[in-house]
Write a protein that holds these residues in place. Structure first.
Motif, PDB file in Angstrom:
ATOM      1  N   GLU A 107       0.750  -1.378   0.122  1.00 42.58           N
ATOM      2  CA  GLU A 107       0.030  -0.031  -0.241  1.00 42.58           C
ATOM      3  C   GLU A 107       0.749   1.092   0.034  1.00 42.58           C
ATOM      4  N   LEU A 108       0.471   2.018  -0.963  1.00 46.82           N
ATOM      5  CA  LEU A 108       1.544   3.237  -0.985  1.00 46.82           C
ATOM      6  C   LEU A 108       0.649   4.403  -1.121  1.00 46.82           C
ATOM      7  N   PRO A 109       1.015   5.631  -0.500  1.00 52.00           N
ATOM      8  CA  PRO A 109       0.011   6.621  -0.668  1.00 52.00           C
ATOM      9  C   PRO A 109      -0.022   7.151  -2.089  1.00 52.00           C
ATOM     10  N   VAL A 110      -1.188   7.975  -2.410  1.00 54.72           N
ATOM     11  CA  VAL A 110      -1.286   8.253  -3.850  1.00 54.72           C
ATOM     12  C   VAL A 110      -0.140   9.029  -4.555  1.00 54.72           C
ATOM     13  N   TYR A 111       0.449  10.037  -3.748  1.00 58.40           N
ATOM     14  CA  TYR A 111       1.410  11.040  -4.328  1.00 58.40           C
ATOM     15  C   TYR A 111       2.508  10.103  -4.989  1.00 58.40           C
ATOM     16  N   LEU A 112       2.737   8.781  -4.156  1.00 55.77           N
ATOM     17  CA  LEU A 112       3.893   8.106  -4.563  1.00 55.77           C
ATOM     18  C   LEU A 112       3.603   7.035  -5.688  1.00 55.77           C
ATOM     19  N   ALA A 113       2.235   6.597  -5.525  1.00 51.92           N
ATOM     20  CA  ALA A 113       1.776   5.477  -6.373  1.00 51.92           C
ATOM     21  C   ALA A 113       1.796   6.201  -7.851  1.00 51.92           C
ATOM     22  N   SER A 114       1.291   7.477  -7.838  1.00 50.77           N
ATOM     23  CA  SER A 114       0.919   8.102  -9.063  1.00 50.77           C
ATOM     24  C   SER A 114       2.381   8.152  -9.856  1.00 50.77           C
ATOM     25  N   GLU A 115       3.423   8.596  -9.174  1.00 50.53           N
ATOM     26  CA  GLU A 115       4.696   8.713  -9.913  1.00 50.53           C
ATOM     27  C   GLU A 115       5.138   7.532 -10.376  1.00 50.53           C
ATOM     28  N   LEU A 116       4.954   6.373  -9.506  1.00 44.03           N
ATOM     29  CA  LEU A 116       5.516   4.963  -9.858  1.00 44.03           C
ATOM     30  C   LEU A 116       4.850   4.651 -11.032  1.00 44.03           C
ATOM     31  N   LEU A 117       3.389   4.885 -11.110  1.00 40.62           N
ATOM     32  CA  LEU A 117       2.500   4.465 -12.193  1.00 40.62           C
ATOM     33  C   LEU A 117       2.978   5.318 -13.406  1.00 40.62           C
ATOM     34  N   ARG A 118       3.552   6.393 -13.430  1.00 41.66           N
ATOM     35  CA  ARG A 118       3.926   7.109 -14.509  1.00 41.66           C
ATOM     36  C   ARG A 118       5.183   6.442 -15.076  1.00 41.66           C
ATOM     37  N   GLY A 119       6.026   5.889 -14.402  1.00 38.57           N
ATOM     38  CA  GLY A 119       7.134   5.247 -14.860  1.00 38.57           C
ATOM     39  C   GLY A 119       6.941   3.912 -15.175  1.00 38.57           C
ATOM     40  N   ASN A 120       5.628   3.501 -15.040  1.00 36.74           N
ATOM     41  CA  ASN A 120       5.447   1.957 -15.276  1.00 36.74           C
ATOM     42  C   ASN A 120       5.966   0.957 -14.485  1.00 36.74           C
ATOM     43  N   HIS A 121       6.264   1.335 -13.277  1.00 33.67           N
ATOM     44  CA  HIS A 121       6.770   0.403 -12.451  1.00 33.67           C
ATOM     45  C   HIS A 121       5.756  -0.376 -11.741  1.00 33.67           C
ATOM     46  N   VAL A 122       4.590   0.063 -11.482  1.00 25.75           N
ATOM     47  CA  VAL A 122       3.648  -0.593 -10.579  1.00 25.75           C
ATOM     48  C   VAL A 122       2.206  -0.463 -11.455  1.00 25.75           C
ATOM     49  N   ASP A 123       1.508  -1.484 -10.939  1.00 28.53           N
ATOM     50  CA  ASP A 123      -0.126  -1.404 -11.396  1.00 28.53           C
ATOM     51  C   ASP A 123      -0.803  -0.798 -10.095  1.00 28.53           C
ATOM     52  N   VAL A 124      -1.723   0.051 -10.336  1.00 24.61           N
ATOM     53  CA  VAL A 124      -2.546   0.491  -9.239  1.00 24.61           C
ATOM     54  C   VAL A 124      -3.909  -0.397  -9.007  1.00 24.61           C
ATOM     55  N   LEU A 125      -4.088  -0.931  -7.897  1.00 21.61           N
ATOM     56  CA  LEU A 125      -5.442  -1.816  -7.729  1.00 21.61           C
ATOM     57  C   LEU A 125      -6.261  -0.809  -7.085  1.00 21.61           C
ATOM     58  N   THR A 126      -7.820  -1.277  -7.205  1.00 21.72           N
ATOM     59  CA  THR A 126      -8.715  -0.441  -6.289  1.00 21.72           C
ATOM     60  C   THR A 126      -8.593  -0.977  -5.077  1.00 21.72           C
ATOM     61  N   PRO A 127      -8.489   0.298  -4.364  1.00 18.10           N
ATOM     62  CA  PRO A 127      -8.649   0.178  -2.798  1.00 18.10           C
ATOM     63  C   PRO A 127      -9.878  -0.488  -2.334  1.00 18.10           C
ATOM     64  N   GLN A 128      -9.701  -1.002  -0.996  1.00 16.90           N
ATOM     65  CA  GLN A 128     -11.009  -1.894  -0.656  1.00 16.90           C
ATOM     66  C   GLN A 128     -12.059  -0.757  -0.431  1.00 16.90           C
ATOM     67  N   CYS A 129     -11.864   0.425   0.072  1.00 15.12           N
ATOM     68  CA  CYS A 129     -13.059   1.372   0.268  1.00 15.12           C
ATOM     69  C   CYS A 129     -13.817   1.508  -0.934  1.00 15.12           C
ATOM     70  N   PHE A 130     -13.345   1.254  -2.134  1.00 16.25           N
ATOM     71  CA  PHE A 130     -14.131   1.293  -3.358  1.00 16.25           C
ATOM     72  C   PHE A 130     -14.396   0.106  -3.794  1.00 16.25           C
ATOM     73  N   GLY A 131     -14.271  -0.752  -3.140  1.00 11.83           N
ATOM     74  CA  GLY A 131     -14.658  -2.444  -3.594  1.00 11.83           C
ATOM     75  C   GLY A 131     -16.049  -2.537  -3.823  1.00 11.83           C
ATOM     76  N   PRO A 132     -16.425  -3.870  -4.144  1.00 11.86           N
ATOM     77  CA  PRO A 132     -17.661  -4.357  -4.725  1.00 11.86           C
ATOM     78  C   PRO A 132     -18.651  -4.415  -3.649  1.00 11.86           C
ATOM     79  N   GLN A 133     -18.252  -4.374  -2.252  1.00 12.88           N
ATOM     80  CA  GLN A 133     -18.876  -4.064  -1.217  1.00 12.88           C
ATOM     81  C   GLN A 133     -19.554  -2.916  -1.059  1.00 12.88           C
ATOM     82  N   THR A 134     -18.632  -1.890  -0.998  1.00 12.36           N
ATOM     83  CA  THR A 134     -19.106  -0.417  -0.898  1.00 12.36           C
ATOM     84  C   THR A 134     -19.991   0.041  -2.194  1.00 12.36           C
TER      85      THR A 134
END
Lengths: 200, 221
Positions: A48-75
């Motif tokens: 789990e990474l904070p959004v500011y870090l995840a967005s940078e890593l995503l831009r460099g194609n290092h990670v895939d961002v998954l949907t957090p649980q709070c936006f999951g099917p249950q919610t």
């Protein structure tokens, strides 16, 4: 609720965490993983990474961002069933600001923007009614269910309504004690150093 | 009451309303008063004169004049307004400071309404008008939804007075702003391409696709 408030919410929401999957072995990033040991981060590691870090890593194609649980099917199902009663504050304090960012980071998840917008629209109607009737107190524990953005909106809405009613009752011009003082039961005085203060 | 920056307290609208011009019948003699708004007076007993509301109320407090009520504040007029308000979906056009002026006059110049019963029925009518309009406004805002071309639903806010709008302004602008962020207009990408009259620019397309242009340029290289 001013544009400034919204910016503050957006900024604070940047710290919320999203699960990320690393696409390849990463050197010198082992410290990101609390459980892991060593210097390496294996490919496929989920952290789990904070959004500011995840967005940078995503831009460099290092990670895939998954949907957090709070936006999951249950919610989503709960929001679909009855948007009013879902406690968004428990899910995530900055549900909508965070949701917007997550939607940006996970473009494959096409349902999310609609879920957010529909939920906000329905909850907006509920808040509108409560604001405009200007009822005292907190009907149905509404404020506990609101996310940060909503609760700021709700409070300004209620404040405007109460101010109008106060004006109509002819109390607008008078100076009254502020809410904090009126609601405080008994405040403990600051005792000078060295003296013991008596509990109120 | 704590206020967020940008909020205007309702009492301030009352302050603005005090510049409304009303007719008074003074019972004192005063020379011409030169004010920024213009000159008022001279005042002679029993000769009606136009003055700003704040001045009228100041004289009234000293029992130096009687205020002639604006025509829209009569029982008949208000009854008509109320009926029209109930009948139509749109908001009646009211004077800009309708509620504030009525409120001030009822509070400070009650004896100018004639007897106590008239004043009482005026009060009742005003409250009814306010309630009907408030309910309509609420209905308008509850209908809000975002369509392909932006906000739909709120179409009939014309005719609301500033003080009524102020009751809901910060909440509504904030919420609708958020809603717009959450559901950006779908036509952001698919804007209808502007077609210019052909005679003006020949057959040249008015809108050049950037990618098409790049592809052409690359082929030339």
């Amino acid at each position: 609720m001013s544009a400034f408030d919204q910016m503050v919410d957006d900024l604070l929401a940047e710290e919320e965490k999203v699960p990320c999957e690393f696409l390849h072995e990463s050197h010198h990033l082992g410290w990101l993983d609390d459980d892991g040991d060593g210097d390496m981060l294996a490919s496929g590691a989920k952290i789990e990474l904070p959004v500011y870090l995840a967005s940078e890593l995503l831009r460099g194609n290092h990670v895939d961002v998954l949907t957090p649980q709070c936006f999951g099917p249950q919610t989503r199902n709960a929001l679909k069933a009855d948007p009013d009663v879902v406690n968004l504050r428990d899910k995530n304090e900055f549900f909508f600001a965070h949701g917007l960012r997550v939607a940006e980071l996970t473009p494959d998840d096409e349902g999310l923007p609609k879920v957010l917008a529909d939920a906000f629209e329905a909850r907006y109607r509920r808040m509108l009614d409560t604001c405009l009737t200007g009822s005292d107190g907190d009907p149905g524990g509404l404020t506990h269910r609101l996310s940060s953005t909503e609760s700021k909106l709700f409070r300004t809405g209620l404040a405007g309504q109460r101010d109008y009613q106060r004006w109509k009752a002819g109390q607008a011009g008078r100076i009254t004690a502020c809410d904090m003082i009126r609601h405080a039961r008994k405040r403990q005085r600051c005792a000078p150093l060295g003296q013991s203060s008596t509990p109120a | 009451m704590s206020f967020v920056p940008g909020d205007i307290p309702t009492a301030e609208y009352e302050f603005f309303a005090e510049n409304t011009i009303v007719m008074i019948v003074p019972n004192l003699t005063l020379p011409v008063l030169e004010m920024i708004h213009g000159n008022f007076g001279p005042f002679r007993p029993l000769i009606p004169e136009r003055v700003p509301l704040w001045f009228a109320l100041a004289l009234k407090k000293r029992q130096r004049c009687s205020i002639q009520l604006p025509s829209w504040l009569g029982v008949d007029e208000l009854t008509k307004t109320l009926e029209a308000e109930r009948r139509n979906e749109r908001f009646e056009d009211l004077p800009q400071h309708f509620f504030e002026v009525a409120h001030l006059l009822l509070e400070l110049a009650r004896d100018d309404f004639g007897d106590a019963r008239t004043a009482h029925s005026v009060e009742g009518l005003l409250a009814d008008i306010e309630d009907v309009r408030h309910a309509k406004m609420r209905a308008q805002f509850a209908r809000v939804e975002l369509g392909a071309h932006g906000l739909l639903g709120v179409t009939r806010l014309r005719g609301l007075t500033p003080i009524e709008i102020n009751r809901i302004r910060t909440f509504a602008t904030g919420s609708l702003g958020m809603l717009k962020r959450l559901r950006p207009a779908e036509d952001a990408q698919t804007q209808p391409t502007q077609t210019l009259p052909a005679g003006l620019y020949g057959q040249q397309p008015a809108f050049v696709d950037d990618r098409a242009l790049q592809a052409t340029l690359q082929r030339r290289r």
